[in-house]
Design a protein around this motif. Sequence first.
Motif, PDB file in Angstrom:
ATOM      1  N   ALA A 275      57.755 -27.359  33.611  1.00 47.18           N
ATOM      2  CA  ALA A 275      59.190 -27.167  33.397  1.00 47.18           C
ATOM      3  C   ALA A 275      59.863 -28.472  32.974  1.00 47.18           C
ATOM      4  CB  ALA A 275      59.838 -26.613  34.672  1.00 47.18           C
ATOM      5  N   GLN A 276      59.443 -29.588  33.590  1.00 42.85           N
ATOM      6  CA  GLN A 276      60.028 -30.881  33.232  1.00 42.85           C
ATOM      7  C   GLN A 276      59.644 -31.277  31.809  1.00 42.85           C
ATOM      8  OE1 GLN A 276      62.220 -32.634  35.286  1.00 42.85           O
ATOM      9  NE2 GLN A 276      62.553 -33.611  33.313  1.00 42.85           N
ATOM     10  N   LYS A 277      58.401 -30.993  31.404  1.00 40.61           N
ATOM     11  CA  LYS A 277      57.978 -31.284  30.037  1.00 40.61           C
ATOM     12  C   LYS A 277      58.811 -30.487  29.036  1.00 40.61           C
ATOM     13  CE  LYS A 277      53.164 -32.634  30.853  1.00 40.61           C
ATOM     14  NZ  LYS A 277      51.730 -32.245  30.622  1.00 40.61           N
ATOM     15  N   ALA A 278      59.047 -29.215  29.343  1.00 42.01           N
ATOM     16  CA  ALA A 278      59.850 -28.383  28.448  1.00 42.01           C
ATOM     17  C   ALA A 278      61.274 -28.909  28.336  1.00 42.01           C
ATOM     18  CB  ALA A 278      59.844 -26.940  28.939  1.00 42.01           C
ATOM     19  N   ALA A 279      61.839 -29.351  29.468  1.00 38.42           N
ATOM     20  CA  ALA A 279      63.194 -29.902  29.444  1.00 38.42           C
ATOM     21  C   ALA A 279      63.251 -31.191  28.631  1.00 38.42           C
ATOM     22  CB  ALA A 279      63.668 -30.157  30.875  1.00 38.42           C
ATOM     23  N   ASN A 280      62.221 -32.040  28.772  1.00 34.79           N
ATOM     24  CA  ASN A 280      62.177 -33.283  27.992  1.00 34.79           C
ATOM     25  C   ASN A 280      62.068 -33.002  26.495  1.00 34.79           C
ATOM     26  OD1 ASN A 280      62.319 -34.731  30.349  1.00 34.79           O
ATOM     27  ND2 ASN A 280      60.131 -35.148  30.487  1.00 34.79           N
ATOM     28  N   ASP A 281      61.249 -32.021  26.129  1.00 38.75           N
ATOM     29  CA  ASP A 281      61.108 -31.664  24.714  1.00 38.75           C
ATOM     30  C   ASP A 281      62.432 -31.172  24.143  1.00 38.75           C
ATOM     31  OD1 ASP A 281      58.460 -32.376  24.855  1.00 38.75           O
ATOM     32  OD2 ASP A 281      57.718 -30.318  25.118  1.00 38.75           O
ATOM     33  N   GLN A 282      63.158 -30.359  24.933  1.00 38.49           N
ATOM     34  CA  GLN A 282      64.446 -29.855  24.472  1.00 38.49           C
ATOM     35  C   GLN A 282      65.458 -30.989  24.309  1.00 38.49           C
ATOM     36  OE1 GLN A 282      65.184 -26.667  23.521  1.00 38.49           O
ATOM     37  NE2 GLN A 282      67.102 -27.586  22.828  1.00 38.49           N
ATOM     38  N   LEU A 283      65.430 -31.951  25.257  1.00 40.71           N
ATOM     39  CA  LEU A 283      66.344 -33.087  25.167  1.00 40.71           C
ATOM     40  C   LEU A 283      66.058 -33.924  23.928  1.00 40.71           C
ATOM     41  CD1 LEU A 283      68.599 -34.750  26.434  1.00 40.71           C
ATOM     42  CD2 LEU A 283      66.869 -35.955  27.785  1.00 40.71           C
ATOM     43  N   ARG A 284      64.776 -34.142  23.615  1.00 42.29           N
ATOM     44  CA  ARG A 284      64.428 -34.894  22.407  1.00 42.29           C
ATOM     45  C   ARG A 284      64.922 -34.173  21.151  1.00 42.29           C
ATOM     46  NH1 ARG A 284      59.395 -35.212  25.227  1.00 42.29           N
ATOM     47  NH2 ARG A 284      59.076 -37.274  26.168  1.00 42.29           N
ATOM     48  N   ALA A 285      64.784 -32.841  21.137  1.00 40.45           N
ATOM     49  CA  ALA A 285      65.247 -32.086  19.982  1.00 40.45           C
ATOM     50  C   ALA A 285      66.761 -32.175  19.833  1.00 40.45           C
ATOM     51  CB  ALA A 285      64.813 -30.623  20.115  1.00 40.45           C
ATOM     52  N   ASP A 286      67.487 -32.105  20.966  1.00 44.50           N
ATOM     53  CA  ASP A 286      68.950 -32.212  20.924  1.00 44.50           C
ATOM     54  C   ASP A 286      69.385 -33.587  20.439  1.00 44.50           C
ATOM     55  OD1 ASP A 286      69.101 -29.649  21.862  1.00 44.50           O
ATOM     56  OD2 ASP A 286      69.469 -30.203  23.954  1.00 44.50           O
ATOM     57  N   MET A 287      68.698 -34.642  20.905  1.00 44.91           N
ATOM     58  CA  MET A 287      69.053 -35.993  20.487  1.00 44.91           C
ATOM     59  C   MET A 287      68.788 -36.195  19.004  1.00 44.91           C
ATOM     60  SD  MET A 287      70.418 -37.550  22.981  1.00 44.91           S
ATOM     61  CE  MET A 287      70.421 -39.183  22.257  1.00 44.91           C
ATOM     62  N   ALA A 288      67.684 -35.641  18.493  1.00 44.76           N
ATOM     63  CA  ALA A 288      67.376 -35.759  17.067  1.00 44.76           C
ATOM     64  C   ALA A 288      68.441 -35.067  16.224  1.00 44.76           C
ATOM     65  CB  ALA A 288      65.997 -35.173  16.781  1.00 44.76           C
ATOM     66  N   ALA A 289      68.871 -33.864  16.680  1.00 45.82           N
ATOM     67  CA  ALA A 289      69.915 -33.142  15.956  1.00 45.82           C
ATOM     68  C   ALA A 289      71.236 -33.909  15.996  1.00 45.82           C
ATOM     69  CB  ALA A 289      70.089 -31.748  16.550  1.00 45.82           C
ATOM     70  N   ALA A 290      71.554 -34.519  17.162  1.00 48.58           N
ATOM     71  CA  ALA A 290      72.792 -35.282  17.281  1.00 48.58           C
ATOM     72  C   ALA A 290      72.776 -36.514  16.378  1.00 48.58           C
ATOM     73  CB  ALA A 290      73.007 -35.689  18.732  1.00 48.58           C
ATOM     74  N   ASN A 291      71.636 -37.207  16.300  1.00 52.29           N
ATOM     75  CA  ASN A 291      71.533 -38.382  15.441  1.00 52.29           C
ATOM     76  C   ASN A 291      71.697 -38.016  13.968  1.00 52.29           C
ATOM     77  OD1 ASN A 291      71.135 -40.117  17.592  1.00 52.29           O
ATOM     78  ND2 ASN A 291      68.898 -39.947  17.533  1.00 52.29           N
ATOM     79  N   ALA A 292      71.094 -36.880  13.591  1.00 53.57           N
ATOM     80  CA  ALA A 292      71.231 -36.435  12.203  1.00 53.57           C
ATOM     81  C   ALA A 292      72.678 -36.076  11.882  1.00 53.57           C
ATOM     82  CB  ALA A 292      70.319 -35.232  11.960  1.00 53.57           C
ATOM     83  N   ASN A 293      73.361 -35.488  12.863  1.00 54.30           N
ATOM     84  CA  ASN A 293      74.755 -35.091  12.655  1.00 54.30           C
ATOM     85  C   ASN A 293      75.686 -36.308  12.580  1.00 54.30           C
ATOM     86  OD1 ASN A 293      76.755 -32.917  12.488  1.00 54.30           O
ATOM     87  ND2 ASN A 293      77.479 -33.735  14.432  1.00 54.30           N
ATOM     88  N   LEU A 294      75.331 -37.395  13.327  1.00 56.30           N
ATOM     89  CA  LEU A 294      76.167 -38.595  13.339  1.00 56.30           C
ATOM     90  C   LEU A 294      76.158 -39.330  12.002  1.00 56.30           C
ATOM     91  CD1 LEU A 294      75.384 -40.165  16.830  1.00 56.30           C
ATOM     92  CD2 LEU A 294      77.569 -39.241  16.058  1.00 56.30           C
ATOM     93  N   ASN A 405      74.027 -44.591  20.075  1.00 58.04           N
ATOM     94  CA  ASN A 405      75.293 -44.743  20.793  1.00 58.04           C
ATOM     95  C   ASN A 405      76.295 -45.587  20.000  1.00 58.04           C
ATOM     96  OD1 ASN A 405      74.849 -43.201  23.113  1.00 58.04           O
ATOM     97  ND2 ASN A 405      73.585 -44.802  24.017  1.00 58.04           N
ATOM     98  N   MET A 406      75.795 -46.618  19.297  1.00 57.37           N
ATOM     99  CA  MET A 406      76.692 -47.454  18.501  1.00 57.37           C
ATOM    100  C   MET A 406      77.302 -46.646  17.357  1.00 57.37           C
ATOM    101  SD  MET A 406      78.023 -50.442  18.318  1.00 57.37           S
ATOM    102  CE  MET A 406      76.942 -51.500  19.285  1.00 57.37           C
ATOM    103  N   ARG A 407      76.461 -45.850  16.698  1.00 53.31           N
ATOM    104  CA  ARG A 407      76.967 -45.012  15.598  1.00 53.31           C
ATOM    105  C   ARG A 407      77.977 -43.997  16.093  1.00 53.31           C
ATOM    106  NH1 ARG A 407      71.474 -45.120  14.053  1.00 53.31           N
ATOM    107  NH2 ARG A 407      71.164 -43.012  14.892  1.00 53.31           N
ATOM    108  N   LEU A 408      77.670 -43.361  17.265  1.00 50.79           N
ATOM    109  CA  LEU A 408      78.577 -42.348  17.798  1.00 50.79           C
ATOM    110  C   LEU A 408      79.927 -42.961  18.177  1.00 50.79           C
ATOM    111  CD1 LEU A 408      79.152 -39.503  18.776  1.00 50.79           C
ATOM    112  CD2 LEU A 408      78.072 -40.084  20.965  1.00 50.79           C
ATOM    113  N   SER A 409      79.928 -44.129  18.821  1.00 48.67           N
ATOM    114  CA  SER A 409      81.199 -44.751  19.228  1.00 48.67           C
ATOM    115  C   SER A 409      82.029 -45.150  18.005  1.00 48.67           C
ATOM    116  CB  SER A 409      80.930 -45.964  20.124  1.00 48.67           C
ATOM    117  OG  SER A 409      80.216 -46.960  19.405  1.00 48.67           O
TER     118      SER A 409
END
Length: 461
Positions: A275-294, A405-409
């Motif tokens: 379950a923790q591995k699945a949560a980590n994978d989802q977090l990595r995917a969310d961060m990648a999408a957020a970076n692309a959006n920034l 974080n620098m790009r987002l701010s």
Amino acid sequence: MKTNFKRAALMLTGALLSGSVFAQTNNSESNEFVKPFAGSAAYNTWSIGINAGLPSLILATGGHNTFDHWQPTLGYGLSIRDQIVHSFGLQLDYNGGTVKGGVSSNVPYVFNNAGERYTNFSTKFNQVSLSGVLNFATVDYLRRKNAVQFYLNGGLGIVYYTPTVTGYNGSDFPTTASSSFKSSALVMPIGLGVKFKVSDAVAINLGYNENFIDASSFSGVNQYPKTSHYSYGYGGIEFSLGSKSKPHLQWANPIASIQNEYLTEEQRLQRQIDAQKAANDQLRADMAAANANLAKYTTDSDGDGVSDFFDKCPGTPSGVKVDGSGCPLPVAAPAPASVTKVFVTEEDRKIVKEAIRNLEFDFGKATIRAHSYPSLDRVAQLLIDKNFSLKLAGHTDNVGSSDANMRLSKARAESIKSYLVSKGANASSIEATGYGKNQPIATNKTAKGRQINRRVEFTLF
């Protein structure tokens, strides 16, 4: 004898039928194993049994009660046992029946101490005893379930008996007269046996006891100082008592329980890791999408201070002042030399504080949420009316990489600047800077602290 035999047969038949029904309703293996060291309360410990067999004056270890010829008869018994630990229990037994014997052809009769001669005896007995039962094969190292169990038993009790003897009248021919009396004595039963598990509630019991009596007249012929004895070989059925959700202590395999506890804990930990591995994978995917959006909010190709996403006039020459949409502003006439400096009032600060309090962005993005617009509109009007300058400083918590974080701010500060300029504020009087996670004002170790660190600071001057 026929009456006793019929009664015992009916008892055994009824017990087998009831045991069959009990076995069908208590056949679940879901509670086969109990957690190690759970205590006796986690098990059923009581059981009852009935049996029938053959009592005899002859012992397997040798010896007989003056008469050397055994005549088969019926015996019967009832037992109640409390299993104290896996390997030991206390058992209360009742046994009854008749022991018969006579003399062989080469021994015409036997004598008592008074010189009287006898040829046959028949002793009716009832016996009650309390014994300890030692299971010496309680752990099966080859299988997870115990199905066969060997035991030894020994105890002390009292036997009530009525012997009847037939003797000679002094001639060479036996008489039809007989003598009998009633007596009682202490008795010590010692034996062994084996049990076969049929179900969680029913077991077949085969055993053999030798009963040593503290008396000399069990056969009706007093042979003092020799003491009397008799044996009892039997077969029966035993029923476990208690909750159907609990296993019986005598069949529990502690080694298998320890193994089952280990496997259960191993499976639980493995599920937690997965379950923790699945949560980590989802977090990595969310961060990648957020970076692309920034990226689309932070790129400023012409360097006019407005990102390409909001810039409606790309390619503005360097140094040209632009509005919030990136288009050049009209060249303003020089301000009169007598312009009076305007001071920041408490009311001005309240407008800015309210804008900060109501400011919200979409998660991981620089998009301003609609309910923040009214407060920002008042800040824009304040900049227009009083010709204030404004510094916007974007900050984040420490979740994610430093670059992201620098790009987002920076993007969020620029987004606010663009909005204020779109409402008429002077772009050249607004400075937008991003500091990322480098200037926290609260701890990043708690959710509340991280929320405080995710902010945009407004400074009027």
